[in-house]
Each structure stands twice: as structure tokens, then as C-alpha cells.
Design an enzyme around this catalytic site. Structure first.
Site, PDB file in Angstrom:
ATOM      1  N   ILE A 120       0.750  -1.230   0.098  1.00 42.41           N
ATOM      2  CA  ILE A 120      -0.135   0.070  -0.328  1.00 42.41           C
ATOM      3  C   ILE A 120       1.175   0.947   0.426  1.00 42.41           C
ATOM      4  CG2 ILE A 120      -1.653   1.455   1.808  1.00 42.41           C
ATOM      5  CD1 ILE A 120      -2.648  -1.402   2.593  1.00 42.41           C
TER       6      ILE A 120
ATOM      7  N   ASP B 255      11.436   3.004   5.699  1.00 42.52           N
ATOM      8  CA  ASP B 255      11.059   1.871   5.798  1.00 42.52           C
ATOM      9  C   ASP B 255      12.363   1.021   6.381  1.00 42.52           C
ATOM     10  OD1 ASP B 255      10.538  -0.413   4.657  1.00 42.52           O
ATOM     11  OD2 ASP B 255       8.990   0.636   4.225  1.00 42.52           O
TER      12      ASP B 255
ATOM     13  N   PHE C 210      12.526  -2.257   5.248  1.00 41.55           N
ATOM     14  CA  PHE C 210      12.384  -3.155   4.234  1.00 41.55           C
ATOM     15  C   PHE C 210      12.521  -5.552   5.497  1.00 41.55           C
ATOM     16  CE2 PHE C 210      14.601   0.497   2.724  1.00 41.55           C
ATOM     17  CZ  PHE C 210      14.404   0.787   2.175  1.00 41.55           C
TER      18      PHE C 210
ATOM     19  N   THR D   4       9.406  -6.210   4.937  1.00 39.80           N
ATOM     20  CA  THR D   4       8.719  -7.004   3.999  1.00 39.80           C
ATOM     21  C   THR D   4       8.754  -5.817   2.408  1.00 39.80           C
ATOM     22  OG1 THR D   4       6.466  -5.187   5.133  1.00 39.80           O
ATOM     23  CG2 THR D   4       7.053  -8.128   5.203  1.00 39.80           C
TER      24      THR D   4
ATOM     25  N   LEU E  50       2.257   3.278   7.669  1.00 40.69           N
ATOM     26  CA  LEU E  50       2.042   2.576   7.477  1.00 40.69           C
ATOM     27  C   LEU E  50       2.547   0.916   8.137  1.00 40.69           C
ATOM     28  CD1 LEU E  50       1.538   3.447   3.554  1.00 40.69           C
ATOM     29  CD2 LEU E  50      -0.637   3.102   5.334  1.00 40.69           C
ATOM     30  N   ALA E  51       3.808   1.459   8.260  1.00 37.37           N
ATOM     31  CA  ALA E  51       4.774   0.910   8.805  1.00 37.37           C
ATOM     32  C   ALA E  51       3.971  -0.461   9.685  1.00 37.37           C
ATOM     33  CB  ALA E  51       5.857   1.495   9.603  1.00 37.37           C
TER      34      ALA E  51
ATOM     35  N   TYR F 229      -3.188  -8.795  16.709  1.00 36.73           N
ATOM     36  CA  TYR F 229      -2.790  -7.511  15.528  1.00 36.73           C
ATOM     37  C   TYR F 229      -4.280  -6.339  15.687  1.00 36.73           C
ATOM     38  CZ  TYR F 229      -2.986  -5.694  10.463  1.00 36.73           C
ATOM     39  OH  TYR F 229      -3.381  -4.906   9.574  1.00 36.73           O
TER      40      TYR F 229
ATOM     41  N   GLY G 283      -7.922 -16.364  15.918  1.00 34.87           N
ATOM     42  CA  GLY G 283      -7.425 -15.317  15.332  1.00 34.87           C
ATOM     43  C   GLY G 283      -8.043 -14.459  14.366  1.00 34.87           C
TER      44      GLY G 283
HETATM   45  P1  NAD Z   1       3.626  -4.355   3.614  1.00 34.76           P
HETATM   46  O1  NAD Z   1       3.627  -5.657   4.558  1.00 34.76           O
HETATM   47  O2  NAD Z   1       3.364  -4.189   2.155  1.00 34.76           O
HETATM   48  O3  NAD Z   1       4.175  -2.740   4.314  1.00 34.76           O
HETATM   49  C1  NAD Z   1       4.794  -2.839   5.282  1.00 34.76           C
HETATM   50  C2  NAD Z   1       5.602  -2.025   5.431  1.00 34.76           C
HETATM   51  O4  NAD Z   1       6.315  -1.851   6.022  1.00 34.76           O
HETATM   52  C3  NAD Z   1       7.057  -3.031   4.449  1.00 34.76           C
HETATM   53  O5  NAD Z   1       7.229  -1.939   3.942  1.00 34.76           O
HETATM   54  C4  NAD Z   1       7.495  -2.848   5.374  1.00 34.76           C
HETATM   55  O6  NAD Z   1       9.088  -2.899   5.527  1.00 34.76           O
HETATM   56  C5  NAD Z   1       7.817  -1.272   6.694  1.00 34.76           C
HETATM   57  N1  NAD Z   1       7.367  -2.246   7.691  1.00 34.76           N
HETATM   58  C6  NAD Z   1       7.135  -3.456   8.583  1.00 34.76           C
HETATM   59  N2  NAD Z   1       7.428  -2.837  10.069  1.00 34.76           N
HETATM   60  C7  NAD Z   1       8.415  -1.638   9.914  1.00 34.76           C
HETATM   61  C8  NAD Z   1       8.772  -1.437  11.038  1.00 34.76           C
HETATM   62  N3  NAD Z   1       9.380  -1.902  11.817  1.00 34.76           N
HETATM   63  N4  NAD Z   1       9.950   0.029  10.589  1.00 34.76           N
HETATM   64  C9  NAD Z   1       9.648   0.330   9.667  1.00 34.76           C
HETATM   65  N5  NAD Z   1       9.182  -0.161   8.730  1.00 34.76           N
HETATM   66  C10 NAD Z   1       8.705  -1.228   8.859  1.00 34.76           C
HETATM   67  O7  NAD Z   1       2.228  -4.550   3.981  1.00 34.76           O
HETATM   68  P2  NAD Z   1       0.744  -3.414   3.589  1.00 34.76           P
HETATM   69  O8  NAD Z   1      -0.611  -4.270   3.029  1.00 34.76           O
HETATM   70  O9  NAD Z   1       1.194  -2.877   3.165  1.00 34.76           O
HETATM   71  O10 NAD Z   1       0.057  -2.769   4.282  1.00 34.76           O
HETATM   72  C11 NAD Z   1       0.605  -1.685   5.533  1.00 34.76           C
HETATM   73  C12 NAD Z   1      -0.520  -1.223   6.467  1.00 34.76           C
HETATM   74  O11 NAD Z   1      -1.842  -1.084   6.500  1.00 34.76           O
HETATM   75  C13 NAD Z   1       0.073  -1.765   7.811  1.00 34.76           C
HETATM   76  O12 NAD Z   1      -0.010  -1.213   8.968  1.00 34.76           O
HETATM   77  C14 NAD Z   1      -1.162  -2.506   7.455  1.00 34.76           C
HETATM   78  O13 NAD Z   1      -1.152  -3.098   9.313  1.00 34.76           O
HETATM   79  C15 NAD Z   1      -2.035  -1.945   7.179  1.00 34.76           C
HETATM   80  N6  NAD Z   1      -3.635  -2.837   6.638  1.00 34.76           N
HETATM   81  C16 NAD Z   1      -3.069  -3.227   5.694  1.00 34.76           C
HETATM   82  C17 NAD Z   1      -3.980  -4.229   4.909  1.00 34.76           C
HETATM   83  C18 NAD Z   1      -4.462  -5.137   3.540  1.00 34.76           C
HETATM   84  O14 NAD Z   1      -5.614  -5.787   3.715  1.00 34.76           O
HETATM   85  N7  NAD Z   1      -2.633  -5.157   3.483  1.00 34.76           N
HETATM   86  C19 NAD Z   1      -5.738  -4.208   5.706  1.00 34.76           C
HETATM   87  C20 NAD Z   1      -5.841  -3.510   7.038  1.00 34.76           C
HETATM   88  C21 NAD Z   1      -4.817  -2.623   7.215  1.00 34.76           C
HETATM   89  C1  UD1 Z   2      -6.053  -8.520   6.095  1.00 38.27           C
HETATM   90  C2  UD1 Z   2      -4.850  -8.484   6.106  1.00 38.27           C
HETATM   91  C3  UD1 Z   2      -4.466  -7.870   7.377  1.00 38.27           C
HETATM   92  C4  UD1 Z   2      -5.349  -6.359   7.483  1.00 38.27           C
HETATM   93  C5  UD1 Z   2      -7.596  -7.211   7.832  1.00 38.27           C
HETATM   94  C6  UD1 Z   2      -8.276  -5.841   7.447  1.00 38.27           C
HETATM   95  C7  UD1 Z   2      -3.230  -9.218   5.271  1.00 38.27           C
HETATM   96  C8  UD1 Z   2      -1.856 -10.580   5.103  1.00 38.27           C
HETATM   97  N1  UD1 Z   2      -3.548  -8.903   6.095  1.00 38.27           N
HETATM   98  O1  UD1 Z   2      -6.186  -9.768   7.339  1.00 38.27           O
HETATM   99  O2  UD1 Z   2      -4.029  -6.986   7.690  1.00 38.27           O
HETATM  100  O3  UD1 Z   2      -5.202  -5.857   8.928  1.00 38.27           O
HETATM  101  O4  UD1 Z   2      -7.171  -7.905   6.665  1.00 38.27           O
HETATM  102  O5  UD1 Z   2     -10.207  -6.867   7.279  1.00 38.27           O
HETATM  103  O6  UD1 Z   2      -3.108  -8.237   4.014  1.00 38.27           O
HETATM  104  N2  UD1 Z   2      -6.807 -18.179   3.711  1.00 38.27           N
HETATM  105  C9  UD1 Z   2      -6.906 -18.936   2.597  1.00 38.27           C
HETATM  106  N3  UD1 Z   2      -6.088 -18.839   2.032  1.00 38.27           N
HETATM  107  C10 UD1 Z   2      -4.877 -19.130   2.059  1.00 38.27           C
HETATM  108  C11 UD1 Z   2      -4.753 -18.047   2.606  1.00 38.27           C
HETATM  109  C12 UD1 Z   2      -5.710 -17.014   3.174  1.00 38.27           C
HETATM  110  O7  UD1 Z   2      -8.372 -20.093   3.400  1.00 38.27           O
HETATM  111  O8  UD1 Z   2      -3.944 -19.166   1.474  1.00 38.27           O
HETATM  112  C13 UD1 Z   2      -8.129 -17.593   3.734  1.00 38.27           C
HETATM  113  C14 UD1 Z   2      -7.892 -17.018   5.367  1.00 38.27           C
HETATM  114  O9  UD1 Z   2      -7.974 -18.104   6.834  1.00 38.27           O
HETATM  115  C15 UD1 Z   2      -9.362 -15.558   6.090  1.00 38.27           C
HETATM  116  C16 UD1 Z   2      -8.895 -15.012   4.548  1.00 38.27           C
HETATM  117  O10 UD1 Z   2      -8.663 -15.834   3.285  1.00 38.27           O
HETATM  118  O11 UD1 Z   2     -10.103 -16.179   6.198  1.00 38.27           O
HETATM  119  C17 UD1 Z   2      -8.364 -13.725   4.673  1.00 38.27           C
HETATM  120  O12 UD1 Z   2      -6.950 -13.971   5.129  1.00 38.27           O
HETATM  121  P1  UD1 Z   2      -6.083 -12.743   4.771  1.00 38.27           P
HETATM  122  O13 UD1 Z   2      -5.230 -12.467   3.274  1.00 38.27           O
HETATM  123  O14 UD1 Z   2      -4.264 -13.141   5.758  1.00 38.27           O
HETATM  124  O15 UD1 Z   2      -6.309 -11.654   5.702  1.00 38.27           O
HETATM  125  P2  UD1 Z   2      -7.451 -11.042   7.148  1.00 38.27           P
HETATM  126  O16 UD1 Z   2      -7.170 -12.375   8.098  1.00 38.27           O
HETATM  127  O17 UD1 Z   2      -8.790 -11.088   7.183  1.00 38.27           O
END
Ligand code: NAD
Ligand code: UD1
Length: 314
Positions: free
Chosen positions: A16, A35, A37, A39, A85-86, A153, A281
């Protein structure tokens, strides 16, 4: 040339975050990415190579951000806005290792807020999560719904929201918490078992490998395309709101089973679908109420799932 306003994006090398950097630069900001890095990848920002509008600083935000930002602000002026976002992003990883999760996710937020207080940052936009709600009785879930997170989380995202509110009310730091639902799109890294489900399913289905569903697959999620999420982030970090909490989703839900079938179909139908035990969880059902996103931030998540999946698979 007039000095560009400086925006910091923590986690800007991630999924993101890198799309957020693209949008902020396009909107006229100079951007500094913090960042570590763990992930994130430099390749996610390769499109800005050679640009004088992007600084990338290696920094673990859970150890503080003052020193990392000092040389940047000496050169480019004060930080005006921060998108935080980190984080450690996996719900199941937080169950496996809650101490790391809390230290990075809650601790990182406190360091960002301390910086914002000390330096008069105009706005902090924070990536919260639908995980703060836990399992709710009524969907779509509105922001007023009592929060009852069921994972470390979810707890640390909620604790971060409380910290935002404290810094806003006591120290006058303007904040918005965006409760992202399940974000997907290009650059989401499929390489870990803890990665987002769409990135994993897309990666496997493209290679004709089996997809594994945890549980019966009847759990639902509100999948929102990263382009729509980024519009909400840019609106939130640029506006004058404070203490706003807003869901970022589409208002639709789909079962994981239906998602798996759709991804397999889009890839030509070669992959099989197996089942493994449900993960602890996790919540069962999820769908956002999105009135506040529309009314307060002027954003409607308009990308249809099938179009977003095609863009992701491409
Ligand atoms: P991502 O893992 O691609 O991005 C996270 C970034 O943060 C990475 O670049 C990682 O290297 C960096 N990071 C992690 N810990 C760090 C630290 N201690 N110091 C500096 N950098 C650090 O994940 P994403 O999906 O892009 O998530 C971005 C944000 O959005 C997160 O806060 C996540 O909790 C939140 N979020 C994501 C989702 C989703 O579905 N992807 C949903 C809800 C919330
Ligand atoms: C995701 C986000 C989390 C965010 C949340 C908000 C990621 C890794 N997690 O969590 O940061 O806060 O949405 O709603 O981006 N599943 C399978 N097979 C797989 C992988 C997953 O069945 O190979 C299922 C899981 O059991 C779950 C669903 O898919 O029921 C979504 O899983 P996942 O993508 O890990 O996301 P969340 O746990 O919802």
C-alpha cells in the site's frame, strides 16, 4: 522554485505504501519514505529512481524516527504530513508472536505521534484495520460498532487509535484513522504464508498450483482495491479533519471459496482447491459500512472485484 510540502510515508516501500508514494508525488508532495525493508522492497519504488521528489531512509520506526528525519528536514524543510503504514500486517503472525507485533505496531505509532507533536506536523493519517471490530453481530459494520478485537494485531491497531485520539485531544495533533478492510492489488507480496489471500491465490492460480482454503471457505471479506484505498489515504492526510475514524472498504463481501473459484476461472481453470484447518484469531465475516468514507473523505471504492483481480493478475 517554491519548496514542495514534505510528506513522510512510513512503510512506503511496501504494497500500500508504494502506491501511496506514487499518488502523493503526483499530488505535488515531496515524499520521504521511512522503511526497514522487512517486507518492503526498493523495487516497489523503482519508478521514482533519479527523481528529486523522493527520499528513501532505512529506519525501524519502533526505535524512533527523529534521527532518521533530521537530515531530510535540514535539506527540505519541516515534515508537513505523515502517512503511517509501517507495521507487521498478518493477523496470524500476531497470534504466533504477539510481543513483536505490539512492539512494532503500537510502539511504531507512538514514535510517529511523538514526532508529530514535537514538530507541529499538520496531519497524521494512520492505517488501522477492520480487525479492531472482531466478530460482530450485524453487517455491514459501522464505525460506531463496539470494538472487540480477537487478535493481538486487532488489539494493537485499536491501541494505536486510542493513542491517535490522545495526541489529537491533548496535544492538538490532527489525526485520521482509516480502518482498511482487505486490501489487494499489484505489488502485494505473495511470498509468505502470512501474505494476503488474493496475492497467494493469484500467484498459485497463475502457475496452475493448488489453492488452499483455511476452514470451509464460507468466511467472508470485503476486498478493496489498492487504488481506491490510496485515494482515501491522500484525502485523509491532506484534509483538515481531526479525530476522524473511517472504514475503507467497498460495502460488499465475498466468501473465500467464491474468491478462490473466481481466481481459478480467471487463470484458465487449471488449479484445484483444497482445504486445511481454520486459523485461530481470525474473524468469520466482514463487510464495511462506507457512508463515512463517502461523506467525510469524498471517496467511493469503485473498482469491481473482477476488474481489480484482472489488474492484479496482469
Ligand atoms: P506491507 O508488508 O507490504 O507493508 C508494510 C511496510 O512496512 C513494508 O514496507 C515493511 O518493510 C515496513 N515495515 C514493517 N515494520 C517496519 C518497521 N518497524 N519500521 C519501518 N518499516 C517497517 O503491507 P501492506 O499491506 O502494504 O500494509 C500497510 C499497512 O496497512 C499496515 O499498517 C497494515 O497493518 C495496514 N493494513 C493492511 C491491510 C491489507 O489488507 N493489506 C488491511 C488493513 C490494514
Ligand atoms: C487482512 C490483512 C490485515 C488486515 C485485515 C483487515 C494481510 C496479510 N492481512 O487480514 O492486515 O488488517 O485484512 O480486514 O494483508 N486464507 C485462505 N488461504 C490462504 C490465505 C488466506 O483460505 O492461502 C483465508 C484466511 O484464512 C482468511 C481469509 O483468507 O479467512 C483472508 O486472510 P488474509 O488475506 O490473511 O487476511 P485477514 O486475516 O482477513
Amino acid at each position: 522554485m517554491a519548496r514542495l510540502p514534505l510528506a513522510v510515508v512510513t512503510g512506503g516501500a511496501g504494497f500500500i505504501g508504494s502506491h501511496t508514494v506514487d499518488a502523493l508525488i503526483a499530488a505535488g508532495y515531496r515524499v520521504c519514505v521511512l522503511d526497514d525493508f522487512r517486507t518492503g522492497k526498493r523495487a516497489n519504488l523503482a519508478q521514482h529512481a533519479g527523481s528529486d521528489k523522493l527520499e528513501i531512509v532505512m529506519c525501524d520506526v519502533s526505535h524512533g524516527i527523529f534521527a532518521a528525519l533530521a537530515p531530510v528536514t535540514a535539506q527540505h524543510g519541516p515534515v508537513e504530513r505523515i502517512v503511517h503504514l509501517a507495521a507487521q500486517v498478518s493477523v496470524v503472525a500476531s497470534v504466533a508472536n504477539p510481543l513483536v507485533d505490539m512492539a512494532v505496531n503500537y510502539g511504531g505509532t507512538l514514535h510517529v505521534l511523538e514526532y508529530a507533536r514535537a514538530h507541529g506536523v499538520k496531519k497524521v493519517a494512520f492505517a488501522s484495520s477492520a480487525a479492531v471490530y472482531g466478530d460482530v453481530a450485524t453487517l455491514p459494520v459501522a464505525e460506531e460498532t463496539p470494538t472487540q478485537p480477537v487478535s493481538p494485531y486487532g488489539i494493537d491497531k485499536l491501541a494505536s487509535e486510542y493513542a491517535l485520539d490522545y495526541y489529537a485531544s491533548v496535544h492538538g495533533v490532527a489525526t485520521t484513522a482509516l480502518r482498511f478492510f482487505n486490501v489487494y492489488g499489484p505489488r502485494q507480496d505473495p511470498s509468505s504464508p502470512y501474505s494476503g489471500v488474493i496475492s497467494i491465490f493469484a500467484d498459485r492460480a497463475k502457475a496452475g498450483r493448488p489453492l488452499t482454503i483455511f476452514g470451509d471457505g464460507l468466511q467472508t471479506r470485503d476486498f478493496v482495491y489498492v487504488g481506491d484505498v490510496v485515494r482515501a489515504i491522500v484525502a485523509a492526510v491532506s484534509d483538515g479533519n481531526s479525530r476522524l475514524v473511517a472504514n475503507v472498504g467497498t460495502g460488499n463481501e465475498i466468501t473465500v471459496l467464491e474468491l478462490a473459484r473466481t481466481v481459478v476461472d480467471l487463470c484458465g481453470g487449471k488449479s484445484t482447491i483444497d482445504h486445511a484447518p481454520a486459523r485461530s484469531g481470525e474473524i468469520l465475516k466482514s463487510r464495511a459500512r462506507v457512508d463515512r468514507l463517502r461523506d467525510q473523505l469524498g471517496v467511493v471504492a469503485e473498482t469491481k472485484l473482477v476488474d481489480g483481480l484482472r489488474a492484479t493478475l496482469a
